[in-house]
Design a protein around this motif. Structure first.
Motif, PDB file in Angstrom:
ATOM      1  N   ASP A   1      54.230  73.789  13.304  1.00 27.50           N
ATOM      2  CA  ASP A   1      55.218  73.244  12.357  1.00 27.50           C
ATOM      3  C   ASP A   1      55.262  71.723  12.408  1.00 27.50           C
ATOM      4  O   ASP A   1      56.347  71.110  12.360  1.00 27.50           O
ATOM      5  CB  ASP A   1      56.609  73.828  12.652  1.00 27.50           C
ATOM      6  N   GLY A   2      54.090  71.128  12.546  1.00 22.73           N
ATOM      7  CA  GLY A   2      54.008  69.676  12.552  1.00 22.73           C
ATOM      8  C   GLY A   2      54.389  69.011  13.853  1.00 22.73           C
ATOM      9  O   GLY A   2      54.298  67.786  13.983  1.00 22.73           O
ATOM     10  N   LYS A   3      54.773  69.789  14.869  1.00 24.66           N
ATOM     11  CA  LYS A   3      55.152  69.227  16.170  1.00 24.66           C
ATOM     12  C   LYS A   3      53.979  69.360  17.146  1.00 24.66           C
ATOM     13  O   LYS A   3      53.461  70.451  17.369  1.00 24.66           O
ATOM     14  CB  LYS A   3      56.376  69.949  16.728  1.00 24.66           C
ATOM     15  N   GLN A   4      53.618  68.246  17.741  1.00 24.81           N
ATOM     16  CA  GLN A   4      52.518  68.241  18.699  1.00 24.81           C
ATOM     17  C   GLN A   4      52.949  68.898  19.996  1.00 24.81           C
ATOM     18  O   GLN A   4      53.949  68.526  20.594  1.00 24.81           O
ATOM     19  CB  GLN A   4      52.086  66.800  18.960  1.00 24.81           C
ATOM     20  N   ARG A   5      52.173  69.893  20.437  1.00 24.61           N
ATOM     21  CA  ARG A   5      52.538  70.656  21.635  1.00 24.61           C
ATOM     22  C   ARG A   5      51.606  70.387  22.816  1.00 24.61           C
ATOM     23  O   ARG A   5      51.992  70.528  23.972  1.00 24.61           O
ATOM     24  CB  ARG A   5      52.541  72.161  21.322  1.00 24.61           C
ATOM     25  N   ASP A   6      50.366  70.027  22.540  1.00 25.24           N
ATOM     26  CA  ASP A   6      49.409  69.759  23.626  1.00 25.24           C
ATOM     27  C   ASP A   6      48.329  68.821  23.108  1.00 25.24           C
ATOM     28  O   ASP A   6      47.962  68.846  21.920  1.00 25.24           O
ATOM     29  CB  ASP A   6      48.769  71.064  24.126  1.00 25.24           C
ATOM     30  N   VAL A   7      47.833  67.980  23.987  1.00 28.71           N
ATOM     31  CA  VAL A   7      46.749  67.057  23.677  1.00 28.71           C
ATOM     32  C   VAL A   7      45.775  67.060  24.859  1.00 28.71           C
ATOM     33  O   VAL A   7      46.203  66.924  26.010  1.00 28.71           O
ATOM     34  CB  VAL A   7      47.246  65.609  23.450  1.00 28.71           C
ATOM     35  N   VAL A   8      44.489  67.240  24.574  1.00 30.94           N
ATOM     36  CA  VAL A   8      43.472  67.100  25.620  1.00 30.94           C
ATOM     37  C   VAL A   8      42.366  66.192  25.095  1.00 30.94           C
ATOM     38  O   VAL A   8      42.116  66.106  23.886  1.00 30.94           O
ATOM     39  CB  VAL A   8      42.868  68.452  26.062  1.00 30.94           C
ATOM     40  N   THR A   9      41.731  65.505  26.015  1.00 33.78           N
ATOM     41  CA  THR A   9      40.596  64.644  25.690  1.00 33.78           C
ATOM     42  C   THR A   9      39.341  65.221  26.321  1.00 33.78           C
ATOM     43  O   THR A   9      39.364  65.684  27.475  1.00 33.78           O
ATOM     44  CB  THR A   9      40.829  63.221  26.219  1.00 33.78           C
ATOM     45  N   SER A  10      38.260  65.191  25.569  1.00 32.51           N
ATOM     46  CA  SER A  10      36.989  65.703  26.068  1.00 32.51           C
ATOM     47  C   SER A  10      35.872  64.769  25.594  1.00 32.51           C
ATOM     48  O   SER A  10      36.124  63.654  25.135  1.00 32.51           O
ATOM     49  CB  SER A  10      36.773  67.138  25.590  1.00 32.51           C
ATOM     50  N   TYR A  11      34.655  65.255  25.701  1.00 34.35           N
ATOM     51  CA  TYR A  11      33.508  64.513  25.196  1.00 34.35           C
ATOM     52  C   TYR A  11      32.408  65.517  24.862  1.00 34.35           C
ATOM     53  O   TYR A  11      32.437  66.675  25.317  1.00 34.35           O
ATOM     54  CB  TYR A  11      33.007  63.487  26.226  1.00 34.35           C
ATOM     55  N   ALA A  12      31.452  65.075  24.073  1.00 40.97           N
ATOM     56  CA  ALA A  12      30.344  65.954  23.692  1.00 40.97           C
ATOM     57  C   ALA A  12      29.094  65.125  23.490  1.00 40.97           C
ATOM     58  O   ALA A  12      29.151  63.962  23.085  1.00 40.97           O
ATOM     59  CB  ALA A  12      30.670  66.730  22.417  1.00 40.97           C
ATOM     60  N   GLY A  13      27.956  65.741  23.771  1.00 43.98           N
ATOM     61  CA  GLY A  13      26.659  65.143  23.500  1.00 43.98           C
ATOM     62  C   GLY A  13      25.944  65.956  22.447  1.00 43.98           C
ATOM     63  O   GLY A  13      25.852  67.180  22.557  1.00 43.98           O
ATOM     64  N   MET A  14      25.450  65.295  21.421  1.00 47.14           N
ATOM     65  CA  MET A  14      24.732  65.984  20.344  1.00 47.14           C
ATOM     66  C   MET A  14      23.259  66.070  20.729  1.00 47.14           C
ATOM     67  O   MET A  14      22.528  65.073  20.728  1.00 47.14           O
ATOM     68  CB  MET A  14      24.910  65.235  19.029  1.00 47.14           C
ATOM     69  N   ARG A  15      22.842  67.255  21.097  1.00 52.48           N
ATOM     70  CA  ARG A  15      21.440  67.455  21.468  1.00 52.48           C
ATOM     71  C   ARG A  15      21.060  68.907  21.229  1.00 52.48           C
ATOM     72  O   ARG A  15      21.905  69.787  21.114  1.00 52.48           O
ATOM     73  CB  ARG A  15      21.207  67.056  22.928  1.00 52.48           C
ATOM     74  N   LYS A  16      19.764  69.141  21.145  1.00 50.54           N
ATOM     75  CA  LYS A  16      19.234  70.475  20.878  1.00 50.54           C
ATOM     76  C   LYS A  16      18.133  70.785  21.872  1.00 50.54           C
ATOM     77  O   LYS A  16      17.244  69.960  22.110  1.00 50.54           O
ATOM     78  CB  LYS A  16      18.677  70.533  19.452  1.00 50.54           C
ATOM     79  N   VAL A  17      18.182  71.955  22.473  1.00 48.69           N
ATOM     80  CA  VAL A  17      17.148  72.426  23.392  1.00 48.69           C
ATOM     81  C   VAL A  17      16.495  73.651  22.770  1.00 48.69           C
ATOM     82  O   VAL A  17      17.192  74.578  22.340  1.00 48.69           O
ATOM     83  CB  VAL A  17      17.749  72.790  24.763  1.00 48.69           C
ATOM     84  N   SER A  18      15.174  73.656  22.702  1.00 44.68           N
ATOM     85  CA  SER A  18      14.481  74.784  22.074  1.00 44.68           C
ATOM     86  C   SER A  18      13.061  74.894  22.605  1.00 44.68           C
ATOM     87  O   SER A  18      12.587  74.047  23.354  1.00 44.68           O
ATOM     88  CB  SER A  18      14.466  74.615  20.546  1.00 44.68           C
ATOM     89  N   LEU A  19      12.403  75.975  22.200  1.00 46.34           N
ATOM     90  CA  LEU A  19      10.988  76.174  22.491  1.00 46.34           C
ATOM     91  C   LEU A  19      10.167  75.882  21.251  1.00 46.34           C
ATOM     92  O   LEU A  19      10.616  76.113  20.124  1.00 46.34           O
ATOM     93  CB  LEU A  19      10.721  77.615  22.933  1.00 46.34           C
ATOM     94  N   GLY A  20       8.961  75.377  21.469  1.00 44.90           N
ATOM     95  CA  GLY A  20       8.035  75.163  20.371  1.00 44.90           C
ATOM     96  C   GLY A  20       6.624  75.424  20.854  1.00 44.90           C
ATOM     97  O   GLY A  20       6.419  76.077  21.878  1.00 44.90           O
TER      98      GLY A  20
END
Length: 819
Positions: A291-310
């Protein structure tokens, strides 16, 4: 009754804390790191322990706790002062715990106060990891038990808290270590060889965290560089609205909204990709509202990468990072510390290993049968080091006897927790389900299960030995190696372990004696040369056989195992970092390679030389060092007498390779035994039992049994799984005149003697290791002795040969005779 003012109580508590801190000190251990001096009761791992889901309010419960090792079934010691003090979160067996004693059950106790402004919130009690079965009591109310030594767990203790004042926290831990069949990695109660001191009890940070009744419980992030999206799944204690903001510094790179419990895809136009060379991380802010009220906040991070076979240019399976072929090279990392065992003394210490691995020129690390605290993975993410993550193994020595349906379920539960718990770390690129067959079961099913849980990463069904032909890689181990699995089209060929070059450097050793490596050297110079030789072999295999990755054993010495790139205390880096980096990155001229495998010849020989990068080769045959003015190699070198050859290659920029030396010896073949001897098929053997580190003088010992056998299969003779020896005596029938090479693979020590000459010496305690030697022989029967001993954990003895017109093959029963 008179009550003391709060200020006076705080002063009394502060003075008590100072007194306790002054009295505490680490136990006297065999070795410590420089970071141990930064540890004390009031400074114990103060860093926030969960860097991928950060909240600002939290309370660190690390520090001095009371403890006792009374029986696990004793009454819960509510309100009682326990017998000793222990520095949490260091294992009781460690120096930094202040105790340094083994235990299979521990009671912990401490009290804490909740800040008044937290009291209207839910209170979460977090444990980073406790080994192994944990039951928690808060003011007498029980939580748990939790079983598993490597994963974090949380209890909501709100309803057990008192309105104010001291809160009592008691933790009971029971740990069977290697007497059970649970995942335990390399921990044993009686350390030796490749198995090390156990960890019992709390070994990662314990902390409190206040949250709203509506709060984020888990976070799952999957990069999708093909579609420039970050897929985010947020789970919450109750339904709510989620906003995900992706930041590049202060710039908003993407923003998306959705519902808790439902997937959210956040567009990131032209994403910056994460690589070991440029490990860019986006900051992720997540808010949960109703209802528009902030209840929780967390901070994280991410790395954009792809691992695959070829596939590479020759159609062989290969590993891709961000759709580009990458060769992976890194150390085997045990994650042990002389003062903290499983627990690094400080966050700086944890970071140091990763920094050194990068400085040495590695782009990957294999975390070996251990799961680290999350901050270790944080530093891999931030500094740019790809990770192969092993699942901790059950103890291999006892597994067959101790395994039960319950232990199988426990392994699978902990495997699931590992994959889920570490899922968000961009540095992790591969899960390793089993190591060398230790505790291996249901391989195909479990490999598929992990792949289904996480299709964004590679899965290794078994590193070394027990490949079930499933998963994304074919993995072998070779000491010292290197070798490569046969190339495949659907899987990448990787060398999961090699090297193990041993060099003890007192006073930086755990013990003064019984130090060992897979191949022992005497100086850092010898180590550097041998390491460069091994790495040249790795680069050659990458070019010739399609090898995609190699893992060198290992980051540091651990207890008596001294094959580390650094000493156990991290005080000495045994290789020159800049030179090691140049070798690892293949920046130096490739040394000449002698194509003929033989160093003996009978009349004449021809020596062809090549280099992998086609550099110019100069050589000498007079014992002098080759230089720019030495003989230019153009055609195979013809020899008719014993000659010491030295060769070196030269690059375009004036750099030169190391000198390659080989002595080619002209010899006469050993004559066969006189033809008049009456020989019978088979060989004689003598069987012994005992404990040895090297081959003993068997002639001075009394055998337990003796007889004849038609083969060299030790399983037909041995009467024990460990601690035995066998000596074979007889004649070896050679089909034609010439120089022969013999290959002796053994675990542990072995020696082959033909015509009283030691042809192959593969002595010492070691895992399956092959050594080779050569001898010139006349056709006919030649007396031989093959000596062997097994210390513990696995026995192997295989003898094969090759010769003139004869491809390599095992010695057959048709070649074995005795008088």
């Amino acid at each position: 009754m008179h009550r003391l003012p709060v200020r006076i109580l705080c002063v009394i508590f502060f003075l008590y804390s100072i007194t306790a801190a002054a009295e505490w000190k680490p136990a006297d251990g065999p070795l410590k790191t420089r970071w141990s001096r930064d540890v004390g009761p009031n400074r114990v791992l103060p860093d926030y322990p969960r860097p991928q889901m950060v909240r600002h309010d939290w309370m660190n419960l690390n520090g001095l706790w009371q403890f006792d090792t009374t029986a696990a079934d004793a009454a819960v010691p509510e309100g009682k002062t326990l017998a000793g003090e222990i520095l949490v979160p260091f294992p009781i067996e460690s120096s930094l715990s202040g105790v340094m004693k083994p235990a299979d059950h521990i009671w912990y106790r401490r009290t804490f106060k909740i800040p008044s402004y937290w009291m209207n919130r839910r209170m979460l009690l977090h444990f980073g990891a406790v080994d192994w079965e944990t039951t928690v009591y808060v003011n007498g109310e029980a939580f748990g038990p939790h079983t598993g030594g490597y994963d974090g767990f949380t209890f909501d203790i709100t309803n057990a808290l008192k309105p104010d004042g001291e809160q009592e926290l008691i933790v009971k831990v029971v740990d069977p270590t290697d007497s059970g069949a649970q995942p335990v990695g390399k921990q044993v109660r009686h350390p030796q060889g490749i198995f090390y001191t156990s960890t019992t009890g709390i070994w990662q940070t314990v902390w409190l965290e206040p949250v709203d009744s509506l709060h984020i419980t888990t976070l799952r992030m999957t990069p999708d560089i093909d579609n420039a999206l970050l897929h985010v799944a947020v789970e919450a204690a109750q339904p709510g609205q989620v906003k995900v903001t992706v930041l590049d510094g202060r710039r908003v790179a993407g923003e998306a909204r959705g519902e808790a419990g439902k997937g959210i895809s956040d567009p990131i136009p032209v994403p910056k990709l994460w690589t070991p060379e440029d490990p860019f991380l986006y900051t992720i802010n997540i808010t949960l509202s109703t209802d528009g009220k902030q209840r929780d906040v967390v901070t994280s991070y991410a790395g954009m990468r792809k691992v695959s076979l070829g596939k590479d240019a020759k159609g062989r399976g290969t590993i891709l990072l961000n759709d580009k072929q990458v060769f992976l090279l890194g150390p085997l990392d045990q994650g042990f510390w002389p003062d903290g065992l499983y627990r690094a003394p400080t966050d700086k210490a944890l970071k140091y290993d990763i920094e050194m691995e990068k400085k040495l020129g590695f782009n990957m690390v294999r975390k070996h049968v251990k799961v680290e605290p999350e901050r270790w993975y944080y530093w891999c993410d931030k500094l740019g080091l790809l990770v192969w993550q092993d699942m901790p193994s059950p103890n291999p020595d006892n597994f067959k006897n101790a395994r039960t349906p319950e232990s199988d379920r426990q392994f699978e539960i902990e495997l699931e927790r590992m994959v889920k718990g570490l899922y968000n770390h961009p540095s992790i690129m591969m899960w390793v389900v089993f190591n060398e067959g230790w505790g291996q079961f249901d391989t195909e099913r479990l490999t598929k299960k992990v792949k289904d849980m996480d299709p964004s990463r590679l899965v290794n069904n078994a590193s070394g030995w027990a490949d079930f032909k499933v998963g994304d890689v074919a993995d072998i181990h070779s000491y010292p190696g290197p070798e490569s699995p046969s190339p495949e089209t659907q899987r990448a060929a990787v060398l999961g372990e090699f090297g193990g070059l041993g060099l003890p450097l007192p006073p930086h050793t755990w013990t003064a004696a019984r130090n060992w490596g897979y191949q022992n050297l005497k100086t850092t110079e010898d180590l550097g040369l041998r390491y460069a030789e091994l790495l040249e072999g790795v680069h050659q295999l990458a070019a010739d056989s399609g090898l995609c990755a190699a893992v060198y054993t290992q980051t540091t010495d651990v207890e008596t195992e001294v094959n580390g790139l650094m000493t156990y205390d991290r005080e000495v880096t045994k290789l020159n970092p800049s030179l090691a980096s140049a070798v690892n990155h293949d920046k130096l001229p490739s040394p000449p390679r002698v194509l003929t495998p033989y160093r003996l010849f009978i009349d004449t020989t021809s020596i062809p030389l090549v280099t992998r990068k086609h550099e110019e080769i100069r050589y000498t045959i007079d014992g002098s060092e080759p230089g720019r003015g030495s003989i230019l190699y153009q055609n195979p070198i013809k020899l008719a007498k014993t000659t010491a050859l030295k060769a070196k290659s030269f690059g375009d920029r004036g750099q030169s390779s190391r000198v390659v030396e080989a002595t080619f010896t002209r010899t006469e073949p050993h004559p066969a035994a006189p033809g008049g001897k009456s020989l019978t098929r088979g060989v004689q053997y003598r069987y012994y039992e005992g404990t040895w580190r090297m081959l003993p003088d068997f002639a001075a010992l009394t055998p337990k049994s003796s007889g004849t056998t038609d083969s060299l299969v030790i399983g037909r003779i041995k009467a024990s799984e460990d601690h035995f020896g066998i000596v074979y005596n007889g004649y070896l029938r050679i089909p034609r005149d010439g120089v022969y090479r013999f290959f002796l693979l053994s675990d542990d020590g072995s020696r082959l003697v033909i015509d009283r000459d030691t042809v192959v010496n593969n002595d010492g305690t070691h895992w399956p290791t092959e050594k080779r030697g050569e001898i010139a022989l006349k056709a006919g029967d030649h007396p031989f002795t093959l000596s062997y001993f097994e210390d513990f954990l696995g026995d192997v003895l295989e003898l094969s040969y090759e010769g003139p017109g004869i491809a390599r093959q095992p010695i057959s029963p048709d070649q074995l005779f005795h008088e």
